[in-house]
Scaffold this active site. Sequence first.
Site, mmCIF file in Angstrom:
data_model
loop_
_atom_site.group_PDB
_atom_site.id
_atom_site.type_symbol
_atom_site.label_atom_id
_atom_site.label_comp_id
_atom_site.label_asym_id
_atom_site.label_seq_id
_atom_site.Cartn_x
_atom_site.Cartn_y
_atom_site.Cartn_z
ATOM 1 N N LYS A 144 1.089 -1.082 -0.601
ATOM 2 C CA LYS A 144 0.157 0.177 -0.257
ATOM 3 C C LYS A 144 0.999 1.035 0.495
ATOM 4 C CE LYS A 144 -2.587 3.055 3.422
ATOM 5 N NZ LYS A 144 -3.699 3.237 4.297
ATOM 6 N N GLY A 177 -8.400 9.475 9.047
ATOM 7 C CA GLY A 177 -8.946 9.134 10.769
ATOM 8 C C GLY A 177 -9.632 10.119 11.045
ATOM 9 N N ALA A 206 -9.264 5.532 3.377
ATOM 10 C CA ALA A 206 -9.638 6.194 4.477
ATOM 11 C C ALA A 206 -10.337 7.111 4.373
ATOM 12 C CB ALA A 206 -8.311 7.528 4.673
ATOM 13 N N GLY A 207 -11.697 8.053 5.311
ATOM 14 C CA GLY A 207 -12.424 8.086 6.399
ATOM 15 C C GLY A 207 -13.001 7.784 6.655
ATOM 16 N N ASN A 215 -9.666 1.862 8.978
ATOM 17 C CA ASN A 215 -8.581 1.419 10.686
ATOM 18 C C ASN A 215 -9.150 1.995 11.462
ATOM 19 O OD1 ASN A 215 -5.091 1.765 11.232
ATOM 20 N ND2 ASN A 215 -6.824 0.798 12.202
ATOM 21 N N THR A 216 -8.818 3.274 11.506
ATOM 22 C CA THR A 216 -9.391 4.270 12.794
ATOM 23 C C THR A 216 -11.145 3.705 13.023
ATOM 24 O OG1 THR A 216 -7.982 6.260 11.974
ATOM 25 C CG2 THR A 216 -9.308 6.422 13.909
#
Lengths: 256, 71
Positions: free
Chosen positions: A97, A158, A184-185, A206-207
């Site tokens: 990645k 995040g 992301a987001g 992830n977050t």
Amino acid sequence: MDDVFTLAGRRLGSRLLIGSSGYPNRQVMLDAIEASGAEVVTVSIRRISLEGYAESMVDLLGGRWTVLPNTAGCQTAKEAVLTARLAREALDIDWVKLEVIGDRETLHPDSEELLRATAELVGDGFQVLPYCGDDPVVCRKLADAGAAAVMPLGAPIGSGLGVSNPRAIERICARSPVPVILDAGIGTASDAALAMELGCAAVLLNTAVAKAEDPVRMAAAMKHGVEAGRLARSAGRIPILTHAEPSSPQLGLVGS
Amino acid sequence: MSAVTTIRVNGAEEALGWGCVGDLLAARGIPPGTRGVAVALNGAVLRAADWTGTPLAAGDTVEIVRPFQGG
């Protein structure tokens, strides 16, 4: 759901890819990854502690899940290329990645350095999955450079803002010759469903799971969100109208 | 100007006290072939099979990395 997804030559049963960072503890991380149904788990590559090194992510994840190393934090193509090569040596795996950020405040990708690093790593035999902006032109250039997929951001890393520019993501999906993975987001399950409805092949997050009050429960929600969005996309949604359209028959009304 | 007598390991200067890369790693508890560890010498990856026997010289830069949690 029998819906195999091929990414960089790997056949995957899940369209959710998940990160391994920021969970309350190791067991919650493992339980959340399990609950997500993801088969691919991202890791970073970092300097070992000079005092020695603790338990290895390879031992923790290897065998059970396919590890996808990232180049998070790299700010130049040179740093990212070396990090990718170190990852290949450490993990004996040829995909990455690719992340090259333009600055530490926005964590927004640096498209120029990203394109340079993509071309170099593709030439070096890597399957490159670049994290990029939601820019259709940059996505096309990355695909032309040989990227195995493109991974536009939905919103800043995040942030949990979801998909800030759904029309751009939809456009990228409609014209991309390689799989589009929203990276992301994502903040909650409906964001993941929306990304899939817009035509994304998969979602990487992830977050949203790691920092949820109950990461394991949120991981399960994300699994279902991705599946629901994929089903809805393939089912073919109704057109959007600007007026009402009755859903009950207009004939045989009582009193007519 | 005095001659360089140090190497840089993961960003920190240290005295050149090892003959080869393998010795430097062994001193940190990382025997040759340790799974999940990768090494770069002066910006190029050094394969695990070459750790032992690759000499270290003053001014060298060594990176020792492993997979960590990441998104």
